[in-house]
Design a protein around this motif. Structure first.
Motif, short mmCIF file in Angstrom:
data_model
loop_
_atom_site.label_atom_id
_atom_site.label_comp_id
_atom_site.label_asym_id
_atom_site.label_seq_id
_atom_site.Cartn_x
_atom_site.Cartn_y
_atom_site.Cartn_z
N ALA A 28 0.69 -1.16 -0.04
CA ALA A 28 0.07 0.04 0.09
C ALA A 28 0.96 1.30 -0.04
CB ALA A 28 -0.79 -0.20 1.10
N LEU A 29 1.93 1.20 0.69
CA LEU A 29 2.88 2.39 1.03
C LEU A 29 3.50 2.87 -0.26
CD1 LEU A 29 4.34 1.84 4.30
CD2 LEU A 29 2.73 3.72 3.62
N THR A 30 4.01 1.54 -1.13
CA THR A 30 4.53 1.79 -2.45
C THR A 30 3.62 2.12 -3.41
OG1 THR A 30 6.11 -0.25 -1.80
CG2 THR A 30 5.79 0.38 -4.24
N ALA A 31 2.35 1.68 -3.30
CA ALA A 31 1.36 2.25 -4.43
C ALA A 31 1.32 3.80 -4.06
CB ALA A 31 0.07 1.73 -4.04
N GLU A 32 1.20 4.06 -2.86
CA GLU A 32 1.12 5.50 -2.55
C GLU A 32 2.43 6.51 -2.94
OE1 GLU A 32 -0.39 9.16 -0.81
OE2 GLU A 32 -1.25 7.38 -1.38
N ALA A 33 3.46 5.76 -2.74
CA ALA A 33 4.79 6.49 -3.29
C ALA A 33 4.54 6.68 -5.03
CB ALA A 33 6.01 5.58 -2.91
N LEU A 34 4.19 5.72 -5.66
CA LEU A 34 3.94 5.76 -7.04
C LEU A 34 3.03 6.66 -7.47
CD1 LEU A 34 4.05 2.04 -8.01
CD2 LEU A 34 5.92 3.63 -8.61
N ARG A 35 1.88 6.97 -6.55
CA ARG A 35 0.91 7.94 -7.00
C ARG A 35 1.48 9.24 -6.78
NH1 ARG A 35 -2.26 11.61 -4.60
NH2 ARG A 35 -1.71 11.11 -2.52
#
Length: 108
Positions: A28-35
């Motif tokens: 989830a944090l990685t997805a947020e970083a990509l966003r």
């Protein structure tokens, strides 16, 4: 005194469940970083567009204000991204801790 096998199984299952939760958090944090990276890139494109417009038509008060606001948004997103990266590193360290505990259980 030896720990009973059921106790070991329960502890291992708890560690595995904890690891699953931690890996989901890293994801989830990685997805947020990509966003945030995408958002930053979009703002950087806006900054470039404004700079080009200023270069073509001169620095009107509105264009200069728009440019400064875009630069401030970019800086804020970059800070948010850095905080997210720190949270990812901490979450990955937690996964490594659980992995070490699991390895110790297997070694026993």
């Amino acid at each position: 005194m030896m720990e009973d096998p059921m106790g070991q199984t329960t502890r291992r299952d708890m560690l595995l469940a904890r690891r699953l939760d931690l890996v989901a958090n890293v994801s989830a944090l990685t997805a947020e970083a990509l966003r945030l990276d995408q958002k930053r890139a979009g703002i950087e494109m806006e900054v470039l567009r404004l700079e080009l417009e200023i270069g073509r038509s001169g620095a009107s008060a509105q264009l200069v204000q728009d440019l400064h606001e875009a630069e401030e948004r970019a800086a804020a997103v970059m800070q948010e991204g850095a905080r997210c990266e720190q949270r990812i590193a901490a979450a990955e360290a937690d996964v490594e801790d659980v992995d070490r505990s699991l390895a110790a259980k297997v070694g026993n």
